[in-house]
Design a protein around this motif. Structure first.
Motif, PDB file in Angstrom:
ATOM      1  N   MET A 182      -9.966 -25.594  11.279  1.00  0.00           N
ATOM      2  CA  MET A 182      -9.674 -26.891  11.401  1.00  0.00           C
ATOM      3  C   MET A 182     -10.022 -27.892   9.709  1.00  0.00           C
ATOM      4  SD  MET A 182      -9.636 -30.220  12.077  1.00  0.00           S
ATOM      5  CE  MET A 182      -9.499 -31.491  13.247  1.00  0.00           C
ATOM      6  N   ASP A 183     -11.236 -26.351   9.561  1.00  0.00           N
ATOM      7  CA  ASP A 183     -11.735 -27.106   7.610  1.00  0.00           C
ATOM      8  C   ASP A 183     -10.447 -26.783   6.563  1.00  0.00           C
ATOM      9  OD1 ASP A 183     -13.865 -27.429   6.439  1.00  0.00           O
ATOM     10  OD2 ASP A 183     -14.023 -26.044   5.021  1.00  0.00           O
ATOM     11  N   LEU A 184      -9.685 -26.370   7.019  1.00  0.00           N
ATOM     12  CA  LEU A 184      -8.776 -25.601   5.986  1.00  0.00           C
ATOM     13  C   LEU A 184      -7.572 -26.492   5.948  1.00  0.00           C
ATOM     14  CD1 LEU A 184      -7.299 -23.482   3.918  1.00  0.00           C
ATOM     15  CD2 LEU A 184      -6.232 -22.303   5.849  1.00  0.00           C
ATOM     16  N   ALA A 185      -7.552 -27.129   6.870  1.00  0.00           N
ATOM     17  CA  ALA A 185      -6.167 -28.038   7.467  1.00  0.00           C
ATOM     18  C   ALA A 185      -7.370 -29.347   6.970  1.00  0.00           C
ATOM     19  CB  ALA A 185      -5.894 -28.702   8.993  1.00  0.00           C
ATOM     20  N   TRP A 237      -9.104 -29.804   4.004  1.00  0.00           N
ATOM     21  CA  TRP A 237      -8.858 -29.074   2.965  1.00  0.00           C
ATOM     22  C   TRP A 237      -7.581 -29.531   1.713  1.00  0.00           C
ATOM     23  CZ3 TRP A 237     -12.301 -29.617  -1.139  1.00  0.00           C
ATOM     24  CH2 TRP A 237     -13.434 -29.648  -0.874  1.00  0.00           C
ATOM     25  N   ILE A 238      -6.518 -28.717   3.249  1.00  0.00           N
ATOM     26  CA  ILE A 238      -4.526 -29.463   2.626  1.00  0.00           C
ATOM     27  C   ILE A 238      -4.509 -30.908   2.289  1.00  0.00           C
ATOM     28  CG2 ILE A 238      -2.871 -28.530   3.424  1.00  0.00           C
ATOM     29  CD1 ILE A 238      -3.856 -25.167   4.178  1.00  0.00           C
ATOM     30  N   THR A 239      -5.001 -30.439   3.524  1.00  0.00           N
ATOM     31  CA  THR A 239      -5.010 -32.815   4.101  1.00  0.00           C
ATOM     32  C   THR A 239      -5.014 -33.686   2.681  1.00  0.00           C
ATOM     33  OG1 THR A 239      -4.559 -32.726   6.031  1.00  0.00           O
ATOM     34  CG2 THR A 239      -4.217 -34.704   5.456  1.00  0.00           C
ATOM     35  N   ALA A 240      -6.265 -33.278   2.584  1.00  0.00           N
ATOM     36  CA  ALA A 240      -7.368 -33.632   1.761  1.00  0.00           C
ATOM     37  C   ALA A 240      -6.396 -34.213  -0.040  1.00  0.00           C
ATOM     38  CB  ALA A 240      -8.508 -33.887   0.830  1.00  0.00           C
ATOM     39  N   GLY A 241      -6.582 -32.573  -0.263  1.00  0.00           N
ATOM     40  CA  GLY A 241      -5.477 -32.238  -1.208  1.00  0.00           C
ATOM     41  C   GLY A 241      -4.222 -33.280  -1.775  1.00  0.00           C
ATOM     42  N   LEU A 242      -3.199 -32.986  -0.691  1.00  0.00           N
ATOM     43  CA  LEU A 242      -2.041 -33.103  -0.667  1.00  0.00           C
ATOM     44  C   LEU A 242      -1.959 -35.179  -1.130  1.00  0.00           C
ATOM     45  CD1 LEU A 242      -0.198 -31.555   1.909  1.00  0.00           C
ATOM     46  CD2 LEU A 242       0.139 -31.126  -0.390  1.00  0.00           C
ATOM     47  N   LEU A 243      -3.031 -35.993  -0.264  1.00  0.00           N
ATOM     48  CA  LEU A 243      -3.384 -37.370  -0.099  1.00  0.00           C
ATOM     49  C   LEU A 243      -3.992 -37.301  -1.953  1.00  0.00           C
ATOM     50  CD1 LEU A 243      -2.582 -39.368   1.482  1.00  0.00           C
ATOM     51  CD2 LEU A 243      -5.000 -39.652   2.461  1.00  0.00           C
ATOM     52  N   ALA A 244      -5.125 -36.899  -2.459  1.00  0.00           N
ATOM     53  CA  ALA A 244      -5.711 -36.069  -3.333  1.00  0.00           C
ATOM     54  C   ALA A 244      -4.203 -37.072  -4.472  1.00  0.00           C
ATOM     55  CB  ALA A 244      -6.216 -35.453  -3.270  1.00  0.00           C
ATOM     56  N   ALA A 245      -3.319 -35.387  -4.266  1.00  0.00           N
ATOM     57  CA  ALA A 245      -2.341 -36.076  -4.903  1.00  0.00           C
ATOM     58  C   ALA A 245      -1.232 -36.852  -4.907  1.00  0.00           C
ATOM     59  CB  ALA A 245      -1.512 -34.438  -4.965  1.00  0.00           C
ATOM     60  N   VAL A 246      -1.113 -37.470  -3.959  1.00  0.00           N
ATOM     61  CA  VAL A 246      -0.516 -38.570  -4.273  1.00  0.00           C
ATOM     62  C   VAL A 246      -1.410 -39.826  -4.942  1.00  0.00           C
ATOM     63  CG1 VAL A 246       0.382 -40.733  -2.351  1.00  0.00           C
ATOM     64  CG2 VAL A 246       0.961 -37.521  -1.956  1.00  0.00           C
ATOM     65  N   ILE A 274     -12.290 -35.458  -2.882  1.00  0.00           N
ATOM     66  CA  ILE A 274     -11.986 -34.030  -2.886  1.00  0.00           C
ATOM     67  C   ILE A 274     -13.766 -33.163  -4.155  1.00  0.00           C
ATOM     68  CG2 ILE A 274     -11.229 -32.321  -4.656  1.00  0.00           C
ATOM     69  CD1 ILE A 274      -9.173 -33.022  -2.482  1.00  0.00           C
ATOM     70  N   LEU A 275     -13.768 -34.818  -4.878  1.00  0.00           N
ATOM     71  CA  LEU A 275     -15.320 -34.089  -5.284  1.00  0.00           C
ATOM     72  C   LEU A 275     -16.171 -33.797  -4.891  1.00  0.00           C
ATOM     73  CD1 LEU A 275     -14.883 -34.933  -9.311  1.00  0.00           C
ATOM     74  CD2 LEU A 275     -14.565 -32.817  -7.984  1.00  0.00           C
ATOM     75  N   PRO A 276     -16.641 -35.346  -3.931  1.00  0.00           N
ATOM     76  CA  PRO A 276     -17.697 -34.859  -3.011  1.00  0.00           C
ATOM     77  C   PRO A 276     -17.925 -33.630  -2.355  1.00  0.00           C
ATOM     78  CG  PRO A 276     -17.048 -36.950  -2.968  1.00  0.00           C
ATOM     79  CD  PRO A 276     -15.965 -36.585  -2.814  1.00  0.00           C
ATOM     80  N   ALA A 277     -16.869 -33.408  -1.335  1.00  0.00           N
ATOM     81  CA  ALA A 277     -16.937 -32.298  -0.794  1.00  0.00           C
ATOM     82  C   ALA A 277     -17.298 -30.974  -1.488  1.00  0.00           C
ATOM     83  CB  ALA A 277     -15.601 -32.042   0.326  1.00  0.00           C
ATOM     84  N   ALA A 278     -16.464 -30.708  -2.276  1.00  0.00           N
ATOM     85  CA  ALA A 278     -16.206 -30.018  -3.228  1.00  0.00           C
ATOM     86  C   ALA A 278     -17.420 -29.224  -3.678  1.00  0.00           C
ATOM     87  CB  ALA A 278     -14.973 -29.815  -4.550  1.00  0.00           C
ATOM     88  N   ALA A 296      -6.154 -41.109   7.828  1.00  0.00           N
ATOM     89  CA  ALA A 296      -7.356 -41.545   9.474  1.00  0.00           C
ATOM     90  C   ALA A 296      -7.445 -39.224  10.072  1.00  0.00           C
ATOM     91  CB  ALA A 296      -5.799 -41.473  10.367  1.00  0.00           C
ATOM     92  N   PHE A 297      -6.757 -38.790   9.818  1.00  0.00           N
ATOM     93  CA  PHE A 297      -7.505 -37.226  10.339  1.00  0.00           C
ATOM     94  C   PHE A 297      -7.857 -36.923   9.204  1.00  0.00           C
ATOM     95  CE2 PHE A 297      -5.928 -32.734   9.223  1.00  0.00           C
ATOM     96  CZ  PHE A 297      -6.300 -32.131  10.506  1.00  0.00           C
ATOM     97  N   ILE A 298      -8.159 -36.799   8.304  1.00  0.00           N
ATOM     98  CA  ILE A 298      -8.986 -36.831   7.190  1.00  0.00           C
ATOM     99  C   ILE A 298     -10.418 -37.638   7.557  1.00  0.00           C
ATOM    100  CG2 ILE A 298      -9.831 -36.346   5.256  1.00  0.00           C
ATOM    101  CD1 ILE A 298      -7.420 -36.875   3.817  1.00  0.00           C
ATOM    102  N   ALA A 299     -10.425 -39.077   7.727  1.00  0.00           N
ATOM    103  CA  ALA A 299     -11.820 -39.479   8.433  1.00  0.00           C
ATOM    104  C   ALA A 299     -12.119 -38.364   9.619  1.00  0.00           C
ATOM    105  CB  ALA A 299     -11.229 -40.604   8.069  1.00  0.00           C
ATOM    106  N   GLY A 300     -11.687 -38.734  10.763  1.00  0.00           N
ATOM    107  CA  GLY A 300     -11.737 -38.529  11.402  1.00  0.00           C
ATOM    108  C   GLY A 300     -12.362 -37.344  11.662  1.00  0.00           C
ATOM    109  N   GLY A 301     -11.515 -36.068  10.848  1.00  0.00           N
ATOM    110  CA  GLY A 301     -11.754 -35.040  10.835  1.00  0.00           C
ATOM    111  C   GLY A 301     -13.429 -34.104  10.267  1.00  0.00           C
ATOM    112  N   HIS A 302     -13.710 -35.364   8.754  1.00  0.00           N
ATOM    113  CA  HIS A 302     -14.887 -35.558   8.631  1.00  0.00           C
ATOM    114  C   HIS A 302     -16.127 -35.579   9.350  1.00  0.00           C
ATOM    115  CE1 HIS A 302     -14.151 -33.680   4.658  1.00  0.00           C
ATOM    116  NE2 HIS A 302     -12.935 -33.740   4.886  1.00  0.00           N
ATOM    117  N   LEU A 303     -16.082 -37.191  10.334  1.00  0.00           N
ATOM    118  CA  LEU A 303     -17.226 -37.480  11.072  1.00  0.00           C
ATOM    119  C   LEU A 303     -17.169 -36.323  12.603  1.00  0.00           C
ATOM    120  CD1 LEU A 303     -16.018 -41.362  10.605  1.00  0.00           C
ATOM    121  CD2 LEU A 303     -17.790 -40.050   9.218  1.00  0.00           C
ATOM    122  N   ALA A 304     -16.080 -36.582  12.280  1.00  0.00           N
ATOM    123  CA  ALA A 304     -16.633 -35.334  13.358  1.00  0.00           C
ATOM    124  C   ALA A 304     -17.332 -33.830  13.648  1.00  0.00           C
ATOM    125  CB  ALA A 304     -15.333 -35.495  14.598  1.00  0.00           C
ATOM    126  N   ALA A 305     -17.347 -33.655  11.822  1.00  0.00           N
ATOM    127  CA  ALA A 305     -17.763 -32.790  11.680  1.00  0.00           C
ATOM    128  C   ALA A 305     -19.391 -32.716  11.887  1.00  0.00           C
ATOM    129  CB  ALA A 305     -17.641 -31.766  10.276  1.00  0.00           C
TER     130      ALA A 305
END
Length: 122
Positions: free
Chosen positions: A1-4, A6-15, A63-67, A113-122
């Protein structure tokens, strides 16, 4: 889940980075001439630049706060703010009849929403 996440956050950050650079550094008139840029015709140059700056901040906040492990709670907060920004974009593009862009914004909203939910659930 963590990798997903990061990938999603990276894609959205690029956008967000691409959108932020475009809105911040390309003149409003040139943006209005591009496909999907009709909304800028009714917006002030300051408003367009402000949206660009918000998108640049979103790219950093996803990206930066988690990294750096400094205030990692800012990642889901940023993602939730991005969902609000996408709701506004969807309404704006919907009023202009740009339904393909509404669908693109809805995909960005789901990713955020996936990023927010994934981080809040962790």
């Amino acid at each position: 889940m963590d990798l997903a996440l990061w990938i999603t956050a990276g894609l959205l950050a690029a956008v967000a980075l691409l959108g932020g650079i475009t809105k911040t550094f390309i003149p409003k008139e040139k943006l209005a001439a591009q496909h999907g840029g009709e909304w800028t015709g009714n917006a002030s140059a300051g408003f367009v630049k402000a949206l660009g700056i918000l998108e640049l901040l979103a790219a950093v906040g996803l990206i930066l706060p988690a990294a750096l492990d400094i205030a990692p709670v800012m990642v889901p907060v940023t993602a939730l703010c991005w969902t609000l920004l996408m709701v506004g974009a969807m309404v704006t593009h919907g009023r202009l009849g740009q339904f393909k862009l509404v669908m693109v914004n809805s995909i960005y909203l789901v990713l955020a929403a996936f990023i927010a939910g994934g981080h809040l659930a962790a």
